[in-house]
Write a protein that holds these residues in place. Structure first.
Motif, PDB file in Angstrom:
ATOM      1  N   GLU A 210      -4.024  -0.717   6.416  1.00 24.92           N
ATOM      2  CA  GLU A 210      -5.310  -0.872   5.739  1.00 24.92           C
ATOM      3  C   GLU A 210      -5.842  -2.282   6.010  1.00 24.92           C
ATOM      4  N   LYS A 211      -6.953  -2.367   6.761  1.00 23.34           N
ATOM      5  CA  LYS A 211      -7.498  -3.660   7.157  1.00 23.34           C
ATOM      6  C   LYS A 211      -8.083  -4.444   5.996  1.00 23.34           C
ATOM      7  N   ASN A 212      -8.516  -3.751   4.949  1.00 26.82           N
ATOM      8  CA  ASN A 212      -8.989  -4.445   3.748  1.00 26.82           C
ATOM      9  C   ASN A 212      -7.747  -4.867   2.961  1.00 26.82           C
ATOM     10  N   HIS A 213      -7.353  -6.109   3.111  1.00 31.36           N
ATOM     11  CA  HIS A 213      -6.074  -6.544   2.545  1.00 31.36           C
ATOM     12  C   HIS A 213      -6.097  -6.677   1.029  1.00 31.36           C
ATOM     13  N   LEU A 214      -7.268  -6.798   0.447  1.00 29.37           N
ATOM     14  CA  LEU A 214      -7.373  -6.745  -1.011  1.00 29.37           C
ATOM     15  C   LEU A 214      -7.004  -5.351  -1.489  1.00 29.37           C
ATOM     16  N   LEU A 215      -7.585  -4.357  -0.852  1.00 30.05           N
ATOM     17  CA  LEU A 215      -7.295  -2.960  -1.181  1.00 30.05           C
ATOM     18  C   LEU A 215      -5.832  -2.624  -0.888  1.00 30.05           C
ATOM     19  N   ALA A 216      -5.312  -3.121   0.221  1.00 26.04           N
ATOM     20  CA  ALA A 216      -3.914  -2.871   0.569  1.00 26.04           C
ATOM     21  C   ALA A 216      -2.971  -3.440  -0.486  1.00 26.04           C
ATOM     22  N   SER A 217      -3.280  -4.634  -0.974  1.00 24.39           N
ATOM     23  CA  SER A 217      -2.412  -5.289  -1.964  1.00 24.39           C
ATOM     24  C   SER A 217      -2.422  -4.549  -3.295  1.00 24.39           C
ATOM     25  N   VAL A 218      -3.605  -4.183  -3.759  1.00 25.53           N
ATOM     26  CA  VAL A 218      -3.693  -3.429  -5.011  1.00 25.53           C
ATOM     27  C   VAL A 218      -2.935  -2.110  -4.888  1.00 25.53           C
ATOM     28  N   SER A 219      -3.104  -1.436  -3.765  1.00 23.97           N
ATOM     29  CA  SER A 219      -2.468  -0.134  -3.561  1.00 23.97           C
ATOM     30  C   SER A 219      -0.954  -0.255  -3.521  1.00 23.97           C
ATOM     31  N   GLY A 220      -0.452  -1.241  -2.774  1.00 22.36           N
ATOM     32  CA  GLY A 220       0.992  -1.418  -2.673  1.00 22.36           C
ATOM     33  C   GLY A 220       1.634  -1.723  -4.009  1.00 22.36           C
ATOM     34  N   ILE A 221       1.005  -2.576  -4.802  1.00 18.32           N
ATOM     35  CA  ILE A 221       1.556  -2.933  -6.114  1.00 18.32           C
ATOM     36  C   ILE A 221       1.517  -1.735  -7.056  1.00 18.32           C
ATOM     37  N   ALA A 222       0.425  -0.978  -7.023  1.00 16.69           N
ATOM     38  CA  ALA A 222       0.317   0.188  -7.904  1.00 16.69           C
ATOM     39  C   ALA A 222       1.368   1.232  -7.566  1.00 16.69           C
ATOM     40  N   VAL A 223       1.538   1.546  -6.292  1.00 13.91           N
ATOM     41  CA  VAL A 223       2.541   2.530  -5.879  1.00 13.91           C
ATOM     42  C   VAL A 223       3.929   2.067  -6.296  1.00 13.91           C
ATOM     43  N   TYR A 224       4.220   0.805  -6.061  1.00 13.60           N
ATOM     44  CA  TYR A 224       5.523   0.224  -6.406  1.00 13.60           C
ATOM     45  C   TYR A 224       5.783   0.336  -7.907  1.00 13.60           C
ATOM     46  N   GLY A 225       4.755   0.020  -8.699  1.00 14.48           N
ATOM     47  CA  GLY A 225       4.909   0.062 -10.149  1.00 14.48           C
ATOM     48  C   GLY A 225       5.106   1.467 -10.685  1.00 14.48           C
ATOM     49  N   VAL A 226       4.371   2.423 -10.143  1.00 10.95           N
ATOM     50  CA  VAL A 226       4.533   3.819 -10.582  1.00 10.95           C
ATOM     51  C   VAL A 226       5.932   4.315 -10.230  1.00 10.95           C
ATOM     52  N   ALA A 227       6.414   3.995  -9.030  1.00 12.17           N
ATOM     53  CA  ALA A 227       7.767   4.400  -8.642  1.00 12.17           C
ATOM     54  C   ALA A 227       8.803   3.823  -9.603  1.00 12.17           C
ATOM     55  N   ALA A 228       8.593   2.576 -10.023  1.00  7.49           N
ATOM     56  CA  ALA A 228       9.518   1.939 -10.971  1.00  7.49           C
ATOM     57  C   ALA A 228       9.488   2.630 -12.326  1.00  7.49           C
ATOM     58  N   GLU A 229       8.312   3.012 -12.778  1.00 10.22           N
ATOM     59  CA  GLU A 229       8.198   3.701 -14.067  1.00 10.22           C
ATOM     60  C   GLU A 229       8.924   5.045 -14.044  1.00 10.22           C
TER      61      GLU A 229
END
Length: 272
Positions: A210-229
């Motif tokens: 994802e070239k929009n690195h703001l969007l990439a960062s939000v997405s990666g953190i959200a996926v990571y957090g949901v997996a942890a939950e």
């Protein structure tokens, strides 16, 4: 940012299987590699001065982590980082423990002076000390500093001209203008060594597709957090060891439907 968009980018990571070149610390190498594999990315750990430039230019992203740094490792990071810059490969930087020692802080700033980084992922203490703001540290972890983490992240993004992903009880991602808050995750993440470092590498995987690195960062953190939950709900009662294994399972098994159902993100007003 919609949950559907986050889920879509996760699907692209799994489909494209991006190569993530990690120059990371010795404590977390195995966990980082396994976590990236579980997610659907392809990890490589290459440190030799003779090959890091070649490896960086064929990767989807380069991740630099100074957790167990020395001058030779920093030299390798700079060689790899310059190659990545030359070939327009995103660079993700994790300034582990910045502020805890003068050497660590100097090395982090040297890397930033010679390599253009796309994303910096760190806790509040690390981000604050990286830009010379006061914040208590204890070893390589955040101390008892207090302050407005949203404002801190925005200030750091503006001063360093990069995306800041400040993680903690509330995760803040900003380019200095837009500010996004992510409220996923679980306290058990703090009981397993390397979860922050793995998250940095996960951001590399998302930035690779994802070239929009703001969007990439939000997405990666959200996926990571949901997996942890989900992992905590399934195995958290057994302790951090069982949680760690289940967390890797969930990085592999998490579905786009679960991301849409459980991710919690917010776009906030820019702080002046």
């Amino acid at each position: 940012m919609t949950a559907e968009k986050i889920a879509q980018i996760l699907g692209r990571v799994r489909k494209e299987n991006p190569l993530v070149h990690n120059i990371t610390n010795v404590v977390v190498t195995n966990f980082t590699a396994n976590g990236l594999l579980a997610l659907g990315a392809s990890p490589v750990m290459a440190y030799a001065h003779e090959e890091v430039a070649d490896m960086a230019k064929i990767a989807g992203a380069l991740v630099l982590n100074i957790g167990t740094l020395n001058r030779e490792t920093v030299k390798a990071m700079i060689i790899a980082g310059k190659s990545a810059n030359d070939h327009r490969i995103p660079v993700v930087f994790d300034p582990v423990g910045v502020g805890s020692t003068l050497f660590r802080t100097e090395m982090a700033r040297e890397i930033l002076s010679k390599v253009k980084v796309s994303i910096i992922r760190g806790n509040a203490g690390e981000i604050a000390n990286l830009i010379g703001e006061n914040w208590a540290m204890k070893g390589v972890d955040t101390g008892n500093g207090s302050g407005n983490t949203r404002k801190l992240a925005q200030l750091a993004a503006q001063r360093l001209n990069t995306i800041i992903a400040l993680t903690g009880e509330e995760d803040v991602v900003t380019d200095g203008h837009e500010i996004h808050i992510i409220r996923n995750g679980h306290p058990l993440l703090t009981k397993v060594t390397g979860t922050g470092c793995l998250l940095t590498s996960v951001l590399g995987a998302f930035a690779a597709v994802e070239k929009n690195h703001l969007l990439a960062s939000v997405s990666g953190i959200a996926v990571y957090g949901v997996a942890a939950e989900i992992a905590a709900a399934k195995a958290g009662h057994e302790g951090p060891g069982s949680f760690q294994y289940e967390f890797l399972n969930q990085l592999s098994k998490i579905t786009e439907k679960q991301i849409i159902q459980y991710s919690s993100t917010e776009n906030t007003t820019v702080i002046e």
